[in-house]
Design a protein around this motif. Structure first.
Motif, mmCIF file in Angstrom:
data_model
loop_
_atom_site.group_PDB
_atom_site.id
_atom_site.type_symbol
_atom_site.label_atom_id
_atom_site.label_comp_id
_atom_site.label_asym_id
_atom_site.label_seq_id
_atom_site.Cartn_x
_atom_site.Cartn_y
_atom_site.Cartn_z
ATOM 1 N N SER A 121 3.109 -10.167 1.709
ATOM 2 C CA SER A 121 3.451 -9.076 2.624
ATOM 3 C C SER A 121 2.856 -9.340 4.006
ATOM 4 N N THR A 122 3.328 -8.586 4.982
ATOM 5 C CA THR A 122 2.794 -8.705 6.337
ATOM 6 C C THR A 122 1.408 -8.066 6.420
ATOM 7 N N VAL A 123 0.693 -8.358 7.494
ATOM 8 C CA VAL A 123 -0.642 -7.798 7.673
ATOM 9 C C VAL A 123 -0.617 -6.713 8.747
ATOM 10 N N SER A 124 -0.541 -7.125 9.993
ATOM 11 C CA SER A 124 -0.707 -6.176 11.099
ATOM 12 C C SER A 124 0.370 -5.097 11.125
ATOM 13 N N SER A 125 1.642 -5.487 10.984
ATOM 14 C CA SER A 125 2.708 -4.486 11.100
ATOM 15 C C SER A 125 2.669 -3.475 9.962
ATOM 16 N N SER A 126 2.270 -3.915 8.763
ATOM 17 C CA SER A 126 2.169 -2.973 7.643
ATOM 18 C C SER A 126 1.125 -1.903 7.936
ATOM 19 N N VAL A 127 -0.030 -2.330 8.428
ATOM 20 C CA VAL A 127 -1.106 -1.386 8.722
ATOM 21 C C VAL A 127 -0.697 -0.431 9.843
ATOM 22 N N VAL A 128 -0.062 -0.968 10.876
ATOM 23 C CA VAL A 128 0.381 -0.135 12.003
ATOM 24 C C VAL A 128 1.380 0.914 11.536
ATOM 25 N N MET A 129 2.350 0.509 10.700
ATOM 26 C CA MET A 129 3.380 1.441 10.242
ATOM 27 C C MET A 129 2.806 2.510 9.318
ATOM 28 N N VAL A 130 1.870 2.125 8.444
ATOM 29 C CA VAL A 130 1.235 3.092 7.553
ATOM 30 C C VAL A 130 0.444 4.108 8.369
ATOM 31 N N SER A 131 -0.241 3.630 9.401
ATOM 32 C CA SER A 131 -0.995 4.529 10.278
ATOM 33 C C SER A 131 -0.053 5.497 10.997
ATOM 34 N N LEU A 132 1.072 4.988 11.501
ATOM 35 C CA LEU A 132 2.047 5.822 12.185
ATOM 36 C C LEU A 132 2.614 6.896 11.263
ATOM 37 N N ALA A 133 2.784 6.553 9.986
ATOM 38 C CA ALA A 133 3.360 7.486 9.015
ATOM 39 C C ALA A 133 2.323 8.387 8.358
ATOM 40 N N LYS A 134 1.033 8.235 8.745
ATOM 41 C CA LYS A 134 -0.073 9.019 8.181
ATOM 42 C C LYS A 134 -0.223 8.761 6.684
ATOM 43 N N GLY A 135 -0.211 7.463 6.336
ATOM 44 C CA GLY A 135 -0.415 7.068 4.953
ATOM 45 C C GLY A 135 -1.861 6.686 4.699
ATOM 46 N N ASN A 136 -2.094 6.008 3.572
ATOM 47 C CA ASN A 136 -3.436 5.578 3.179
ATOM 48 C C ASN A 136 -3.759 4.269 3.890
ATOM 49 N N VAL A 137 -4.381 4.363 5.059
ATOM 50 C CA VAL A 137 -4.626 3.184 5.898
ATOM 51 C C VAL A 137 -5.617 2.201 5.274
ATOM 52 N N PRO A 138 -6.771 2.635 4.725
ATOM 53 C CA PRO A 138 -7.682 1.671 4.095
ATOM 54 C C PRO A 138 -7.012 0.859 2.985
ATOM 55 N N ALA A 139 -6.178 1.516 2.177
ATOM 56 C CA ALA A 139 -5.463 0.800 1.113
ATOM 57 C C ALA A 139 -4.454 -0.179 1.692
ATOM 58 N N ALA A 140 -3.840 0.200 2.807
ATOM 59 C CA ALA A 140 -2.892 -0.697 3.466
ATOM 60 C C ALA A 140 -3.604 -1.933 3.987
ATOM 61 N N ILE A 141 -4.785 -1.751 4.586
ATOM 62 C CA ILE A 141 -5.562 -2.885 5.087
ATOM 63 C C ILE A 141 -5.946 -3.812 3.943
ATOM 64 N N PHE A 142 -6.375 -3.228 2.831
ATOM 65 C CA PHE A 142 -6.763 -4.049 1.676
ATOM 66 C C PHE A 142 -5.580 -4.856 1.154
ATOM 67 N N ASN A 143 -4.449 -4.182 0.927
ATOM 68 C CA ASN A 143 -3.292 -4.861 0.345
ATOM 69 C C ASN A 143 -2.696 -5.903 1.272
ATOM 70 N N ALA A 144 -2.619 -5.578 2.545
ATOM 71 C CA ALA A 144 -2.070 -6.525 3.505
ATOM 72 C C ALA A 144 -2.958 -7.753 3.629
ATOM 73 N N SER A 145 -4.277 -7.539 3.563
ATOM 74 C CA SER A 145 -5.216 -8.649 3.697
ATOM 75 C C SER A 145 -5.208 -9.538 2.465
ATOM 76 N N ILE A 146 -5.256 -8.922 1.292
ATOM 77 C CA ILE A 146 -5.346 -9.699 0.059
ATOM 78 C C ILE A 146 -4.029 -10.389 -0.281
ATOM 79 N N SER A 147 -2.918 -9.836 0.180
ATOM 80 C CA SER A 147 -1.600 -10.384 -0.141
ATOM 81 C C SER A 147 -1.451 -11.826 0.349
ATOM 82 N N GLY A 148 -1.904 -12.094 1.581
ATOM 83 C CA GLY A 148 -1.779 -13.444 2.121
ATOM 84 C C GLY A 148 -2.572 -14.456 1.336
ATOM 85 N N LEU A 149 -3.753 -14.055 0.870
ATOM 86 C CA LEU A 149 -4.596 -14.971 0.101
ATOM 87 C C LEU A 149 -4.002 -15.227 -1.289
#
Length: 331
Positions: A121-149
């Motif tokens: 999955s993407t990293v930066s754009s996923s986090v930005v979009m989740v923040s814009l939609a008022k979602g779970n931002v910490p979980a988005a950061i975790f998933n976006a970060s771990i996905s690439g690895l």
């Protein structure tokens, strides 16, 4: 009802991604001026992109936040849904269409979609979009970060099922390349984070532009080699239109399945649902460009394999931005 005011808010939130235009320009340059890609058999551009990729992931390591990742670790069901969608649901959907090669689609078109499906999955754009939609931002950061690895390990394995990695330890060469250009730079960035982490965060926009420049070089190189080999000569306008339609259907199917899982199976909160939908339905052009450099080494069809990913990149930004804006307006 979608009003003029809604449309204005959407355009403001979207902030038209000119990177898509730059991608098209890089393809045009590859068509008219492929000389740089074949200069000294491509050695010069290979070294340039290799150094650039290493720096991308070094800066990525500098910007990783341990505190936010630790906070996001608790919601394991959400993480499981996102990662299974990214690395299992996507590939399984594409695998369903493999029997139709030669009937509905060509081998190379199918391979392009399978490469898209196997990516993280993407990293930066996923986090930005989740923040814009008022979602779970910490979980988005975790998933976006771990996905690439995770993708460093999983993506080559998926691709090895249908590409010839059986001779001369090609799969091991792919892993070695990804280790040198991705994992080691990330680890170096993490080790130096306490010294340079603040600088990386402060200059994140400049580093993002650097990332995009390296991606453009990789796209240019891939398409230049494909144009030189003549593989695009057989593609028609109808083929490109059909490719756009297939990408749109692919995204819609994954998004719909994810929504049903979140709402009726796991019964996530609206914040967790947003994170699952946005992180689990997106694919990374950055990782795709880097992974493809190793997986499709010297393959004349690399440009064709990249087409579904590039279209998907543009489509996911357009659609998710619209959806994020609608979610963000809720009470």
């Amino acid at each position: 009802m979608f009003t003029l005011w809604d449309y204005t808010l959407y355009l403001n939130a979207m902030k038209f991604d000119f990177f898509i235009v730059y991608l098209l320009i890089s393809i045009a340059v590859a068509y008219f001026f492929p000389q740089l890609a074949i200069y000294r058999d491509g050695a010069f551009l290979d070294v340039l992109t290799s150094v650039g990729v290493s720096l991308i992931f070094f800066f990525y390591g500098l910007k990783l936040s341990f505190a936010q990742i630790k906070t996001g670790l608790r919601n394991w069901k959400l993480h499981l849904v996102v990662q299974l969608s990214t690395f299992l649901l996507f590939p399984l959907i594409v695998l369903l269409f493999r029997p139709f090669i030669g009937v509905l689609l060509t081998e190379h078109t199918w391979m392009g979609f399978f490469f898209l499906a196997a990516l993280p999955s993407t990293v930066s754009s996923s986090v930005v979009m989740v923040s814009l939609a008022k979602g779970n931002v910490p979980a988005a950061i975790f998933n976006a970060s771990i996905s690439g690895l995770i993708g460093v390990a999983i993506t080559p394995l998926w691709m090895s099922l249908f590409l010839d990695f059986t001779t001369e330890n090609v799969l091991l060469d792919v892993y070695a390349g990804l280790m040198v250009e991705i994992i080691l730079p990330v680890l170096a960035g993490l080790l130096l984070q306490r010294f340079w982490g603040g600088w990386a965060t402060k200059n994140s926009k400049m580093l993002s532009n650097f990332d995009k420049s390296i991606i453009l070089l990789i796209v240019y190189s891939s398409f230049a080699h494909s144009f030189q080999s003549g593989v695009f000569a057989t593609l028609s306008n109808a083929y490109v239109i059909e490719l756009f339609a297939a990408v749109a259907l692919f995204f819609t199917l994954v998004y719909a399945l994810l929504y049903l899982l979140c709402k009726f199976v796991f019964r996530f909160s609206i914040e967790d649902t947003i994170t699952a939908l946005f992180c689990g339905s997106k694919k990374s052009l950055t990782h795709g460009s880097v992974f493809g450099k190793f997986i499709f080494l010297n393959n004349p069809y690399t440009g064709i394999y990249f087409l579904p990913l590039m279209i998907y990149h543009a489509f996911q930004i357009f659609v998710i931005t619209f959806i994020a804006q609608r979610y963000g307006k809720r009470e």
